[in-house]
Scaffold this motif. Structure first.
Motif, PDB file in Angstrom:
ATOM      1  N   GLN A  19       0.805  -1.209   0.000  1.00 21.00           N
ATOM      2  CA  GLN A  19       0.000   0.000   0.000  1.00 21.00           C
ATOM      3  C   GLN A  19       0.851   1.277   0.000  1.00 21.00           C
ATOM      4  O   GLN A  19       0.316   2.369   0.120  1.00 21.00           O
ATOM      5  CB  GLN A  19      -0.941   0.004   1.214  1.00 21.00           C
ATOM      6  CG  GLN A  19      -2.043  -1.037   1.135  1.00 21.00           C
ATOM      7  CD  GLN A  19      -2.943  -0.843  -0.064  1.00 21.00           C
ATOM      8  OE1 GLN A  19      -3.080   0.261  -0.582  1.00 21.00           O
ATOM      9  NE2 GLN A  19      -3.551  -1.917  -0.533  1.00 21.00           N
ATOM     10  N   THR A  20       2.175   1.150  -0.083  1.00 20.73           N
ATOM     11  CA  THR A  20       3.003   2.341  -0.145  1.00 20.73           C
ATOM     12  C   THR A  20       2.796   3.053  -1.477  1.00 20.73           C
ATOM     13  O   THR A  20       2.588   2.414  -2.505  1.00 20.73           O
ATOM     14  CB  THR A  20       4.488   1.965   0.008  1.00 20.73           C
ATOM     15  OG1 THR A  20       4.833   0.991  -0.972  1.00 20.73           O
ATOM     16  CG2 THR A  20       4.753   1.401   1.393  1.00 20.73           C
ATOM     17  N   PRO A  21       2.821   4.404  -1.480  1.00 21.25           N
ATOM     18  CA  PRO A  21       2.554   5.150  -2.722  1.00 21.25           C
ATOM     19  C   PRO A  21       3.530   4.785  -3.831  1.00 21.25           C
ATOM     20  O   PRO A  21       4.740   4.686  -3.623  1.00 21.25           O
ATOM     21  CB  PRO A  21       2.732   6.609  -2.285  1.00 21.25           C
ATOM     22  CG  PRO A  21       2.497   6.594  -0.808  1.00 21.25           C
ATOM     23  CD  PRO A  21       3.050   5.290  -0.329  1.00 21.25           C
ATOM     24  N   ARG A  22       3.015   4.580  -5.010  1.00 19.72           N
ATOM     25  CA  ARG A  22       3.829   4.333  -6.196  1.00 19.72           C
ATOM     26  C   ARG A  22       2.956   4.568  -7.427  1.00 19.72           C
ATOM     27  O   ARG A  22       1.749   4.761  -7.308  1.00 19.72           O
ATOM     28  CB  ARG A  22       4.401   2.909  -6.193  1.00 19.72           C
ATOM     29  CG  ARG A  22       3.370   1.797  -6.183  1.00 19.72           C
ATOM     30  CD  ARG A  22       4.095   0.449  -6.077  1.00 19.72           C
ATOM     31  NE  ARG A  22       3.169  -0.660  -6.188  1.00 19.72           N
ATOM     32  CZ  ARG A  22       2.485  -1.174  -5.184  1.00 19.72           C
ATOM     33  NH1 ARG A  22       2.600  -0.640  -3.974  1.00 19.72           N
ATOM     34  NH2 ARG A  22       1.683  -2.199  -5.359  1.00 19.72           N
ATOM     35  N   GLN A  23       3.546   4.556  -8.566  1.00 23.54           N
ATOM     36  CA  GLN A  23       2.801   4.817  -9.788  1.00 23.54           C
ATOM     37  C   GLN A  23       1.748   3.732 -10.031  1.00 23.54           C
ATOM     38  O   GLN A  23       2.052   2.550  -9.927  1.00 23.54           O
ATOM     39  CB  GLN A  23       3.755   4.885 -10.984  1.00 23.54           C
ATOM     40  CG  GLN A  23       4.531   6.189 -11.081  1.00 23.54           C
ATOM     41  CD  GLN A  23       3.616   7.365 -11.282  1.00 23.54           C
ATOM     42  OE1 GLN A  23       3.423   8.178 -10.392  1.00 23.54           O
ATOM     43  NE2 GLN A  23       3.030   7.465 -12.465  1.00 23.54           N
ATOM     44  N   PRO A  24       0.514   4.126 -10.342  1.00 25.13           N
ATOM     45  CA  PRO A  24      -0.521   3.129 -10.638  1.00 25.13           C
ATOM     46  C   PRO A  24      -0.125   2.250 -11.825  1.00 25.13           C
ATOM     47  O   PRO A  24       0.509   2.711 -12.765  1.00 25.13           O
ATOM     48  CB  PRO A  24      -1.745   3.986 -10.972  1.00 25.13           C
ATOM     49  CG  PRO A  24      -1.486   5.301 -10.310  1.00 25.13           C
ATOM     50  CD  PRO A  24      -0.010   5.491 -10.372  1.00 25.13           C
ATOM     51  N   GLN A  25      -0.502   0.971 -11.761  1.00 24.76           N
ATOM     52  CA  GLN A  25      -0.220   0.041 -12.843  1.00 24.76           C
ATOM     53  C   GLN A  25      -1.350   0.119 -13.857  1.00 24.76           C
ATOM     54  O   GLN A  25      -2.434  -0.395 -13.619  1.00 24.76           O
ATOM     55  CB  GLN A  25      -0.076  -1.377 -12.292  1.00 24.76           C
ATOM     56  CG  GLN A  25       1.055  -1.514 -11.281  1.00 24.76           C
ATOM     57  CD  GLN A  25       1.084  -2.885 -10.649  1.00 24.76           C
ATOM     58  OE1 GLN A  25       0.452  -3.812 -11.128  1.00 24.76           O
ATOM     59  NE2 GLN A  25       1.819  -3.024  -9.563  1.00 24.76           N
ATOM     60  N   LYS A  26      -1.104   0.767 -14.968  1.00 29.20           N
ATOM     61  CA  LYS A  26      -2.123   0.969 -15.979  1.00 29.20           C
ATOM     62  C   LYS A  26      -1.559   0.603 -17.346  1.00 29.20           C
ATOM     63  O   LYS A  26      -0.339   0.650 -17.567  1.00 29.20           O
ATOM     64  CB  LYS A  26      -2.614   2.417 -15.981  1.00 29.20           C
ATOM     65  CG  LYS A  26      -3.223   2.855 -14.647  1.00 29.20           C
ATOM     66  CD  LYS A  26      -3.707   4.293 -14.688  1.00 29.20           C
ATOM     67  CE  LYS A  26      -4.269   4.715 -13.342  1.00 29.20           C
ATOM     68  NZ  LYS A  26      -4.760   6.114 -13.351  1.00 29.20           N
ATOM     69  N   ASP A  27      -2.475   0.266 -18.268  1.00 26.50           N
ATOM     70  CA  ASP A  27      -2.022  -0.060 -19.613  1.00 26.50           C
ATOM     71  C   ASP A  27      -2.019   1.193 -20.477  1.00 26.50           C
ATOM     72  O   ASP A  27      -2.205   2.311 -19.987  1.00 26.50           O
ATOM     73  CB  ASP A  27      -2.891  -1.178 -20.218  1.00 26.50           C
ATOM     74  CG  ASP A  27      -4.339  -0.747 -20.426  1.00 26.50           C
ATOM     75  OD1 ASP A  27      -4.646   0.468 -20.326  1.00 26.50           O
ATOM     76  OD2 ASP A  27      -5.187  -1.625 -20.699  1.00 26.50           O
ATOM     77  N   GLU A  28      -1.814   1.001 -21.778  1.00 23.43           N
ATOM     78  CA  GLU A  28      -1.702   2.156 -22.684  1.00 23.43           C
ATOM     79  C   GLU A  28      -2.992   2.951 -22.804  1.00 23.43           C
ATOM     80  O   GLU A  28      -2.982   4.121 -23.204  1.00 23.43           O
ATOM     81  CB  GLU A  28      -1.239   1.685 -24.072  1.00 23.43           C
ATOM     82  CG  GLU A  28      -2.203   0.747 -24.805  1.00 23.43           C
ATOM     83  CD  GLU A  28      -2.078  -0.702 -24.370  1.00 23.43           C
ATOM     84  OE1 GLU A  28      -2.804  -1.553 -24.933  1.00 23.43           O
ATOM     85  OE2 GLU A  28      -1.259  -0.978 -23.468  1.00 23.43           O
TER      86      GLU A  28
END
Length: 268
Positions: A19-28
């Motif tokens: 749950q630590t902040p990081r870039q969301p995992q998203k597709d193109e």
């Protein structure tokens, strides 16, 4: 015991790190990556699937809505935008709404008078709302975005409000002198024609039985052919796809209501 505690601590540590902040995992397309196994589980049982962006949950201060009578259950997809109607009968004490989507461009809950509900919990991919003493009428959710989505709505009805007790496909049975209609104990087959019964409580007028798909699209309406003390009977054709049972009608004041089964039925 020590090994169990160590395993528990390790699990909690992993969950905290996740749950630590990081870039969301998203597709193109900007769609949040989700676990389709858990999404399907929610869709089959009528539960909420939380579209958390990585790190978002820890800072969310989430107020989990308490579910009462199911009014709307929709698990499908959105290409650009979609609206959902939510029937709220008279005397409802509370309305809860959950809406999640892989890419949320806009999510707005609108009252019957056209005004927008501002007091909501808004997240990157979700909107959650709890409305006390909601106005009677048709509420509307406007959802813009893309990808898989889950929308559920529930009400805490008035003390004499409509309640869906049970639905069953039935067939003749019993021993001599005690014949009657009894629930079918075997799996029903797609396309099969069977009598069906639904039990309702509360003040109900003009009840109508219907089948809908997993995303809430109408499959067909089953006319009520007999009614007696909250028991309603119709002739049903089992859908050829997974479906839910919906009952709709009007309450004692003439306001529209809707109830839906939480579990998704899957014919053979």
């Amino acid at each position: 015991m020590t090994s169990v505690l160590s395993l528990l601590l390790a699990t909690l540590l992993i969950a905290q790190q996740d749950q630590t902040p990081r870039q969301p995992q998203k597709d193109e397309r900007g769609l949040l990556k989700i676990d389709t196994l858990y999404f399907d589980l929610a869709a089959n049982t009528g539960g909420d699937f939380y579209f958390w962006a990585p790190g978002e949950f820890a800072a969310s201060r989430l107020q989990v809505p308490l579910h009462r009578e199911d009014v709307l259950l929709s698990y499908g997809s959105v290409d650009a935008k979609k609206s959902f109607d939510i029937a709220v009968e008279s005397g409802v004490k509370e309305l809860t709404l959950f809406a999640g989507i892989q890419r949320k461009d806009l999510a707005v809950l609108v009252r019957p008078d056209g005004t927008v509900v501002r007091d909501v919990q808004s997240f990157q991919h979700m909107l959650i709302a709890t409305v006390k003493m909601p106005a009677t009428g048709i509420w509307r959710l406007e959802l813009h975005g893309a990808g898989a989505c889950a929308v559920t709505a529930h009400v805490k009805p008035a003390d004499d409000g409509p309640e869906l007790i049970k639905f069953a496909f039935v067939e003749p049975g019993g021993r001599p002198g005690h014949e009657g209609m009894f629930p079918v104990k075997r799996p029903v087959r797609a396309g099969e024609s069977l009598p069906c019964e639904v039990s309702l409580s509360g003040s109900v007028k003009e009840p109508e039985l219907a089948f809908v798909t997993r995303d809430g699209s109408l499959i067909g309406v089953i006319p009520i052919i007999s009614a007696s003390a909250g028991q309603y009977t119709g002739n049903c054709t089992v859908p050829k796809t997974s479906f839910r049972v919906v009952v709709r009608g009007r309450d004692a004041t003439g306001a529209a209501f809707q109830r839906i089964e939480s579990g998704l039925r899957m014919p053979e």
